[in-house]
Enzyme design. Sequence first.
Site, mmCIF file in Angstrom:
data_model
loop_
_atom_site.group_PDB
_atom_site.id
_atom_site.type_symbol
_atom_site.label_atom_id
_atom_site.label_comp_id
_atom_site.label_asym_id
_atom_site.label_seq_id
_atom_site.Cartn_x
_atom_site.Cartn_y
_atom_site.Cartn_z
ATOM 1 N N GLU A 152 0.822 -1.214 0.000
ATOM 2 C CA GLU A 152 0.000 0.000 0.000
ATOM 3 C C GLU A 152 0.856 1.265 0.000
ATOM 4 O OE1 GLU A 152 -2.775 -0.599 3.280
ATOM 5 O OE2 GLU A 152 -4.066 -1.756 1.952
ATOM 6 N N GLU A 187 -12.666 -2.083 12.034
ATOM 7 C CA GLU A 187 -12.675 -1.412 10.731
ATOM 8 C C GLU A 187 -13.756 -1.973 9.810
ATOM 9 O OE1 GLU A 187 -8.931 -1.796 8.666
ATOM 10 O OE2 GLU A 187 -9.679 -0.791 6.866
ATOM 11 N N ASP A 245 -8.129 -9.298 4.285
ATOM 12 C CA ASP A 245 -7.945 -8.112 5.121
ATOM 13 C C ASP A 245 -8.988 -7.982 6.234
ATOM 14 O OD1 ASP A 245 -7.058 -5.763 6.080
ATOM 15 O OD2 ASP A 245 -7.265 -4.616 4.240
HETATM 16 O O1 GCW Z 1 -7.066 -2.997 6.264
HETATM 17 C C1 GCW Z 1 -6.158 -2.149 5.677
HETATM 18 C C2 GCW Z 1 -6.524 -0.818 6.218
HETATM 19 C C3 GCW Z 1 -5.383 0.164 6.190
HETATM 20 C C4 GCW Z 1 -4.189 -0.474 6.881
HETATM 21 C C5 GCW Z 1 -3.798 -1.735 6.141
HETATM 22 C C6 GCW Z 1 -2.664 -2.475 6.807
HETATM 23 C C7 GCW Z 1 -2.551 0.711 8.178
HETATM 24 O O2 GCW Z 1 -7.630 -0.321 5.519
HETATM 25 O O3 GCW Z 1 -5.819 1.310 6.853
HETATM 26 O O4 GCW Z 1 -3.098 0.418 6.931
HETATM 27 O O5 GCW Z 1 -4.895 -2.618 6.112
HETATM 28 O O6 GCW Z 1 -2.956 -3.407 7.550
HETATM 29 O O7 GCW Z 1 -1.526 -2.151 6.587
#
Ligand code: GCW
Length: 721
Positions: free
Chosen positions: A310, A412, A384
């Site tokens: 990311e 989240e 995720d």
């Molecule tokens: O789930 C995603 C989240 C991001 C997060 C990423 C991660 C900190 O939306 O906000 O970044 O995973 O785990 O690195």
Amino acid sequence: MNMRRLLHALLALFGFCTLATAAAAEDGYDLWLRYVPVEKPYLVPYRAATSELVTADASSVAAAAGRELAAGLTGLTGRKIVVSDTIRKSGAVLFGTPAHSKTIAALRLPLEGLGRDGYVIKSATLRGRKLTVIAANDDIGVLYGAFRFLKLMQTRQPLTGLDIREAPKVQYRLLDHWDNLDRNIERGYAGFSIWDWQKLPDYKDPRYTAYARANASLGINGAVLNNVSAQAAILTPLYLRKAAALAEAFRPYGIKIYFTARFSAPIELGGLKTADPLDPQVAAWWKAKADEIYRTIPDFGGFLVKANSEGQPGPQDFGRNHADGANMLADALAPHGGIVMWRAFVYANDPKMDRVKQAYNEFVPLDGKFRDNVVVQVKNGPLDFQPREPISPLFGAMKKTPLAMEFQITKEYLGFATHLVYLGTLWQEVLHADTFANGPGSTVAKAIDGSLFGGKPTVMAGVADVGTDRNWSGSIFNQANWYAYGRLAWNPEDSARAIAKDWAAMTFTADPRFVGPAVDIMMRSREAAVDYMTPLGLAHLMGTGHHYGPAPWVDDAGRADWNPVYYHRADDAGIGVERTQAGSDAIAQYAPPLAAQYEDIARTPDTLLLWFHHVSWDYKMKSGKTLWDELVTHYDHGVAEVARMHAEWQKLKPYVDAERFEMTDRYLAIQENEAKWWRDACIAYFQTFSKRPLPAGSPVPEHPLSYYQGLKFPYAPGVAR
Ligand code: GCW
């Protein structure tokens, strides 16, 4: 039931029947550490068993244990507790280590093999006096034993005939804070970061101690202070001094601090031209940085790294791999005893490569190539933190590299602060899941605690749900997730139900008329959320960016693999992602028995059906219903479950103080509305593909699809700004 237990059960009934229920207002700040007076029938035996506190140990951790026991016993029994260094009467609670106490040493308690953290709690008789001994090899074990002893009272257990011997199964039990230095918390729904950087190091907010104490009560022994999407500034002298003050506040509670390490820091802070891990200057920079950190914080724990994920920098930017990067940092920390937690949450924007396959593809070839002080930190599922995912295939595939479990405590994807979703059951499902890596019984829990492949260090990490909200976690029931995470990090085999029972009793009241229904609500809550959000193995249907609410229609996010349509693949024929050999073949990443099961649609559990298969709308489910009808039924059931949870909660009003009752009640009303929103929006959208009527009795969505598609939430919380 033996006599003692029978007596105890009778006592329980009698006790709670006479209990006055007018509870004082509470705001949740005390978490599960509420030391309120116990009911009469318990009081007499509890007082007899705990008249004075005896210790010979003067360390700061032992002092914390003493303070805790004194506060706990005073609060629970309503009596001032005498602290002394010799046993004067029956009922003394003797706590400490054999090294500091000759009396404890003489008792020859079975402390071998318990390490620093384990403890023994034992009823003993010494020179005619009855006493309770809380003993450990190290002060920190004594502190953990003290919390355990108080928990016995908080949950109204007998204090006679005690013979408890406990040690954690996992060495490093950490909270990962996704806190930015400006105090905004990525995916935080409980206010801002409790680290008040601006006032540190000169002002130490009492909350730091309260935080450390709450963690220690669960056995959590480390905190990663800053976001995995890292800012290099944490590594500068200014912030090191501030962090050192936090470390000092945490030390009496056995909590070490860790930082995330931004891989490009040698460029950003050191003025180097590269951050290539094989460049000697880069390695030297990190080594000097590690030395500097340990000069400031002698018991610093180590680094957590999100690299090449990311947009975060990493070794691949310089043509190197994850092992090169992790090992370089590991070498810098090794002389000081620090560890590196290198995250496996990596995926590139490659529309041709199934995202859920990518971590495995990048990490399995590196198995066995990491230094001894490196663990690879893996999210529980391959995608995720979704409401439900299969386990990550890495847990059964990395046999020569210790793996850390990463759970997400902050919700989240499970309703932010307001939805009541107890995650103990989700985590239990994951930990009990069988990888079949070494034949049947090769559970994820065993992969994590090192008993499956023998790897060390052993690590559990939970992305914290802690913030500046007075109740710490955004809601009272979110505290249960912090609590359950800590308990499972200590013992990944612990039971979600048992944990919920303890939490409910400690947090509200041990009255079984409350605990039974409250635990029932908690135990049903995660499946309810799965049903109203992403039933039957669906995933990633939430709104883009902020992740609030449903948006399964989104197909224009910055990258293909950020689009919900990429995850459900609904079309006229059906719905779900084909991950069999006929599709992306992600199934091949699991051990053969599991792969064979998932490959076969008839043997794939309903709960993961659409994760692994693209299924026709008319497919006949095990229930006899068509897939479409089954899908709608699940959505309906999710909504109905929340209504039931809410109604059940309302019946518990007599047992709960007004403030916590009202907050939970209002949040459940929000959850009811939002469950319906999820259900209506998803059904309205999926119906455009299925083109089938709703099953009889199922209500039509309240609004047309366009209404849901038009909703916007520009300032939803938890988004890094
Ligand atoms: O789930 C995603 C989240 C991001 C997060 C990423 C991660 C900190 O939306 O906000 O970044 O995973 O785990 O690195």
